[in-house]
Structures are given as C-alpha cells and as structure tokens.
Design an enzyme around this catalytic site. Structure first.
Site, mmCIF file in Angstrom:
data_model
loop_
_atom_site.group_PDB
_atom_site.id
_atom_site.type_symbol
_atom_site.label_atom_id
_atom_site.label_comp_id
_atom_site.label_asym_id
_atom_site.label_seq_id
_atom_site.Cartn_x
_atom_site.Cartn_y
_atom_site.Cartn_z
ATOM 1 N N VAL A 238 11.988 -28.454 35.267
ATOM 2 C CA VAL A 238 13.239 -28.622 34.536
ATOM 3 C C VAL A 238 13.186 -29.982 33.837
ATOM 4 O O VAL A 238 12.955 -31.010 34.478
ATOM 5 C CB VAL A 238 14.459 -28.535 35.467
ATOM 6 C CG1 VAL A 238 15.746 -28.721 34.670
ATOM 7 C CG2 VAL A 238 14.484 -27.189 36.176
ATOM 8 N N GLY B 43 13.462 -32.117 37.456
ATOM 9 C CA GLY B 43 13.409 -31.239 38.612
ATOM 10 C C GLY B 43 12.144 -30.396 38.588
ATOM 11 O O GLY B 43 11.595 -30.107 37.529
ATOM 12 N N ARG B 44 11.667 -30.039 39.771
ATOM 13 C CA ARG B 44 10.490 -29.176 39.881
ATOM 14 C C ARG B 44 10.821 -28.016 40.795
ATOM 15 O O ARG B 44 11.373 -28.203 41.876
ATOM 16 C CB ARG B 44 9.294 -29.948 40.452
ATOM 17 C CG ARG B 44 8.768 -31.048 39.542
ATOM 18 C CD ARG B 44 7.514 -31.675 40.139
ATOM 19 N NE ARG B 44 7.026 -32.783 39.323
ATOM 20 C CZ ARG B 44 6.213 -32.642 38.286
ATOM 21 N NH1 ARG B 44 5.812 -31.413 37.932
ATOM 22 N NH2 ARG B 44 5.805 -33.690 37.597
ATOM 23 N N LYS C 15 14.305 -25.278 31.273
ATOM 24 C CA LYS C 15 13.429 -24.809 32.333
ATOM 25 C C LYS C 15 12.186 -24.225 31.663
ATOM 26 O O LYS C 15 12.258 -23.227 30.946
ATOM 27 C CB LYS C 15 14.125 -23.747 33.185
ATOM 28 C CG LYS C 15 13.217 -23.207 34.294
ATOM 29 C CD LYS C 15 13.915 -22.135 35.117
ATOM 30 C CE LYS C 15 14.912 -22.756 36.066
ATOM 31 N NZ LYS C 15 15.456 -21.764 37.019
ATOM 32 N N GLY D 42 9.494 -23.813 42.102
ATOM 33 C CA GLY D 42 8.303 -23.093 42.490
ATOM 34 C C GLY D 42 7.496 -22.603 41.306
ATOM 35 O O GLY D 42 6.271 -22.555 41.359
ATOM 36 N N MET D 43 8.164 -22.237 40.205
ATOM 37 C CA MET D 43 7.408 -21.700 39.086
ATOM 38 C C MET D 43 7.711 -22.382 37.769
ATOM 39 O O MET D 43 7.131 -22.035 36.749
ATOM 40 C CB MET D 43 7.669 -20.186 38.973
ATOM 41 C CG MET D 43 8.865 -19.772 38.168
ATOM 42 S SD MET D 43 9.138 -17.995 38.180
ATOM 43 C CE MET D 43 8.063 -17.489 36.860
ATOM 44 N N ALA D 44 8.601 -23.365 37.754
ATOM 45 C CA ALA D 44 8.968 -24.009 36.491
ATOM 46 C C ALA D 44 9.372 -25.453 36.720
ATOM 47 O O ALA D 44 9.772 -25.840 37.816
ATOM 48 C CB ALA D 44 10.111 -23.244 35.830
ATOM 49 N N ASP E 165 20.324 -15.158 45.392
ATOM 50 C CA ASP E 165 19.691 -16.377 45.922
ATOM 51 C C ASP E 165 20.698 -17.521 46.004
ATOM 52 O O ASP E 165 20.420 -18.635 45.564
ATOM 53 C CB ASP E 165 18.493 -16.771 45.066
ATOM 54 C CG ASP E 165 17.616 -17.833 45.757
ATOM 55 O OD1 ASP E 165 17.629 -17.883 47.001
ATOM 56 O OD2 ASP E 165 16.946 -18.591 45.055
#
Length: 557
Positions: A26, A19-20, A41, A22-24, A143
């Site tokens: 996975v 997984g991608r 992460k 916004g800031m990291a 969120d």
C-alpha cells in the site's frame, strides 16, 4: 520501489510505502489530475504471474468499487501497469483508494491502550453499520478483523479490504477446483473453518470475535497454528467476556455469545439486528440476545464421563482438524494489507508446516511478514503443503522480512490413517481426503459402539496404498449381541453388559443351590441381537429361604 513505476495510469505519482500485505504493498500517492492524496494498493511483482492471485485482486476491485458509504474506505479507481519489457513484461494491477489517516484496531490493541466497554460497543456498532450496508448490496466481507478496521483522527470508523469479499449472487462459483476457506484464523467463522460457504452471518461471527478482543484484550480462541485455532472455532467453548473483564455485565456477555454461536441459525440473523441490541446495551436496556446452545461435543470435552468405552486416539482429532483446513483446497486464505508502516521491530517467525502457500500468506500477514520464494520438493507429505521454511519457526526477524518455503510435490504412496473410533462416515471421509485418499463402500455391522461409529477400515490402518485409493469402512448399525451371563458373578455380568453397551436391570431371587451373587437367568437370552443402550435383565441369587411352589391340585378320577 526501484522496480516499480513512479507514475501509474498517467496520473498517480507514487510516494512512500505505508503498508505491506500478503500480496500487495500500500503506497501513498498523489492524484495529479484531481490534486488529492490517495492510497494505492499495488500487487507485488512476484505474485503477478499467478492467475489465482490476479483473479482475486481484480475481484477485490470489483467488489469494493460498488460500495459507497461513510463507514467503508472508498475505492476511486483501478487499473494495471506494465513493468519490464519483452518476455519479462509483467502486468501489475492496482486499486486507488481513499487515504485514511488514523490507526487500525490492530495497532491500538497491540499498543496495549485497549478500549472501554462503551467504546468497544460503539466501534462494533459502526462496523455493523458498514456490514449492514454491504450486505444489503449483496456483498459479504468474509475477513472482518482488527487490521481491516480503522479509526480516523476524528474518531470515525472505516472498514476496508474487501479483498476476499464475494457477491451473494456468485456464491455458487469458485475460483478453484474445490471450495476455498477464506478469512483469518482468529476471526474465522465455524462454517468457513469447515470449508462451507460464508454468508452474512459469517461476518457477524467475525465481528463477534473482534468485539470480544476489544472487550477482553484477547481473541476468543488462540493456538500455536492456524489449524489449531480453526478447530477451536468449530468445537471450542467460548469463555464469557465478563470472566476476563469484571466491568462487563450479562447483557454484553449475551450479545457477544449470540454473535459467536457455532450454529449460524442461532446467531443474529442480520447486522442491523445485532446493532439494535448493542444500542439497547449502550442505553442500559435489556437486550434480546438468546444464549446459543452448547454443542454436545463441547460439553463432553469438559465433563468426566462415568464410563468410557473405546478411547479415541488424539491423533484422529488432530488429523481431522488438519483435514478441515487442507481439504478445502487452499485453507485459511488472506492477502489483505495491514496498513502498518514497516520498521525495525523484531517479530517471531510462525510455524508454517502443513499449510498451503496461500495459507502461509495469511499467517505471515498477521506477523507483519511476507512470503518469499517457493521451492517444490519431492515428499511423502500431502501435495502443495509446506514441509520446510527459512527462517525457521521461532526465529526473530525484522518486520517486513520474507520467509522462504519448501512445498511438497506430493507422494505416490500414502499410509491409511486410523479411522476406527470416528463417530461418523463423514468424519472418515474428511480424514481420508486430508491425506489424498477416498472413501469407498460403507457397510453397517453389529457392534458394541453407538450407531454410526466407524468400526474398521479396508485396507486397515497403517497399510501403505497408492494416492487416491478408495478405503471402505464398516460402521456400527447400533445393534450388538447380548453376551452369555448365566453362572457369572453379578459384578462380572454388570461389567460384560456395560462393555457391550447395554443397561442392567437386576432381579434378586433366593436360591438354595446357587452361591449368593450368581446370575441365575437373563432376558433376553445370550446371543440375541439387541439395540445398543437397551436394558438386559439378570436374575441374581440371594441368600434366603426358598419358598416351594404349591403342589398341583389332584383331579378326581
């Protein structure tokens, strides 16, 4: 992954990226010490030098590590790993999490499979169970969205990514000089969109947006930009779910709309309260939900007024909406991961103009894209806002692609925006703040506008001033001056009074010398200061016999 360590903390053997965000990234990994699969992460290297990103990432680990519940993705460990050497050495923080096999709600909704009403309510109920637990432990998620809720292969619900969660006891602290709006635009609570502090009821609103999308196939509000969507959360009307899905009943409408109340005081006050109402709906019992009050401004947006006074330039509302986002320092913030495998699917690049770099991460994340290079450039646009991007808006690129942005270095001169017509001094303050100006003195004056309306500004609109200039305004005190009406035709007198903001009371009187329809007298007199909305009486001549007044009695000498 060639520049990333293959073994973290001496125990986590890294595998493929799953997984991608916004800031990291996975990454699937093996815990060689305990012999189990985990998800890690790992912060992206290009962001690791930013202290703001580092602080938020570390706070995620701290917030999530304190939560231990079957409906929440478990956090096992956290740490930092160094890459590079010498002056090029960089610390990359990471979080070790439970590896969940399944699909996110986002994946399911995008696949078009959808949910039955019963299943959507069940999923929402389980998410509320997770929120009830986190709230009772002093953590607001902030969120809740489809990408942060997973359904395992066994059908269980897992809530993840407490990346922007905040402890309630720390609600008075911020990581920036001014308050930050957190959350993803389509699931943002009205108070978050206004830059106010989120609380447990903000999570309930976001859950209401999530439930709405599961029931109807679309979120309650959509728009061309994060700013436009956020503005709708503040003042837009929600279409009842049953109008989009005829299989839904009034009980479902009521509980969804109560969760989506603009005023947090009119929502469910706890996750357990909403969960109990969902249980009633699932059992076919009557729910306790009370339909929220429709804000006055929202009603007005759908009603044609009988008479319009001064029409407000639509630019004012656009600028106000931009101010809601930009004056809250970093705008609509998100950096969580999507746990979505990268692929060759094409996506359309969104328009990032006017957003901050942090807000761009939010929007790009929702499109399966990531933020690339950031280049500053002198500009007369507000500082730290995006003024250019590559690829441009509308271009179609592969999922996972980077979008490079150009950031405004700020301006030394600003054009004063139009303030006249705004309904309050606070609205003027927000509009000025959005263009780096300050609100100066506020003076009350007589005017034909309702009390509180902005009448004028000094310096006036379109004047060029230095950044930070204080702009004074005049607001209506609600009093006007009664116009002169005697001798005018009745129609003209009515028009003049209406334009001045007064109600008309007509008294007819036969007159031998005046034309029928002419105003003979008025009360109060012309020039009188009178509260806007008050009644003004006019005496209007009509045809007919004038009855003479009886003579005065003659007194005996």
């Amino acid at each position: 992954m060639t520049d990333q360590p293959r073994l973290l903390g001496g125990r986590y053997q890294l595998g493929a990226i799953i997984g991608r965000g916004g800031m990291a990234d996975v990454i699937e990994a093996s815990d060689i010490r305990l012999g189990r699969k985990v998800a890690i992460k790992l912060m992206r290297r290009e962001l690791a030098s930013d202290p703001l990103f580092l602080a938020r990432f570390r706070r995620e680990a701290q917030a999530a590590a304190g939560l231990n519940h079957p409906t929440i993705v478990a956090v096992y460990d956290s740490g930092e790993d160094f890459v590079g050497s010498g002056t090029e050495a960089t610390s990359l923080p990471y979080i070790v999490m439970e590896l969940v096999e399944g699909q996110t709600l986002r994946d399911i909704l995008r696949s078009g499979n959808g949910f039955t009403a019963e299943r959507a309510l069940q999923v929402a109920r389980d998410v509320l169970t997770a929120l009830d637990y986190s709230h009772r432990n002093g953590i607001v998620h902030r969120d809740i969205k489809p990408a942060n809720v997973m359904i395992t292969k066994n059908g269980a619900i897992k809530v993840m990514d407490f990346g922007i969660a905040r402890a309630m006891s720390d609600s008075g602290n911020t990581l920036t000089a001014s308050q930050t709006v957190m959350g993803t635009a389509q699931y943002l609570s009205p108070e978050q969109a206004r830059g106010a502090e989120a609380d447990t009821r903000s999570d309930i609103y976001s859950l209401g947006c999530l439930l709405y999308e599961m029931l109807t196939g679309k979120p309650p509000f959509t728009g061309e930009s994060a700013v436009a969507i956020a503005y709708q959360h503040v003042s837009g009307l929600v279409i009842p779910p049953s109008e989009l899905n005829s299989e839904l009943n009034q009980s479902v409408d009521a509980l969804v709309q109560m969760a989506l109340a603009k005023d947090a005081a009119e929502r469910y006050q706890s996750a357990s309260e909403m969960r109990a109402d969902i249980d009633r709906a699932l059992a076919g019992d009557r729910v306790t939900a009370i339909l929220p009050t429709v804000p006055f401004n929202s009603r007005a947006a759908n009603v044609t007024p009988v008479a319009t006074k001064k029409k407000i330039n639509p630019w004012v509302w656009v600028l106000s909406a931009v101010g809601v986002i930009l004056t809250s320092a970093l705008a609509v913030w998100i950096y969580g991961s999507t746990l979505n495998p990268g692929g060759a699917n094409k996506v359309e690049v969104p328009d990032l103009a006017g957003l901050s770099a942090e807000a761009a991460i939010t929007v790009l994340s929702d499109y399966d894209l990531v933020l690339g290079s950031i280049s500053p450039e002198d500009s007369d646009r507000p500082a730290n806002t995006i003024i250019g991007q590559n690829p441009g808006s509308g271009a179609r690129v592969d999922e996972g692609s980077a979008v490079n942005i150009v950031i405004s270095g700020g301006a030394t001169q600003i054009i004063v925006p139009t303030l006249a017509g705004l309904v309050s001094a606070e609205d003027a303050r927000r509009v000025l703040a959005s263009v780096n100006l300050q609100l100066g003195n506020i003076t009350s004056v007589d005017n034909d506008q309702p009390e509180g309306y902005v009448v004028s500004s000094n310096p006036p609109a379109s004047t060029t001033v230095a950044v930070g200039t204080r702009v004074s305004i005049e607001i209506s005190n609600g009093f006007g001056v009664v116009p002169a009406l005697e001798g005018l035709p009745e129609a003209q007198a009515r028009s003049d009074l209406g334009a001045a903001g007064y109600q008309v009371v007509v008294v007819n009187q036969p007159a031998a010398t005046a034309l029928p329809g002419t105003v003979l007298a008025q009360s109060p007199a012309a020039g009188t200061r009178l509260k806007i909305g008050s009644r003004v009486s006019i005496t209007v001549a009509i045809a007919g016999e004038v009855v003479p007044e009886p003579p005065a009695p003659v007194q005996a000498p």
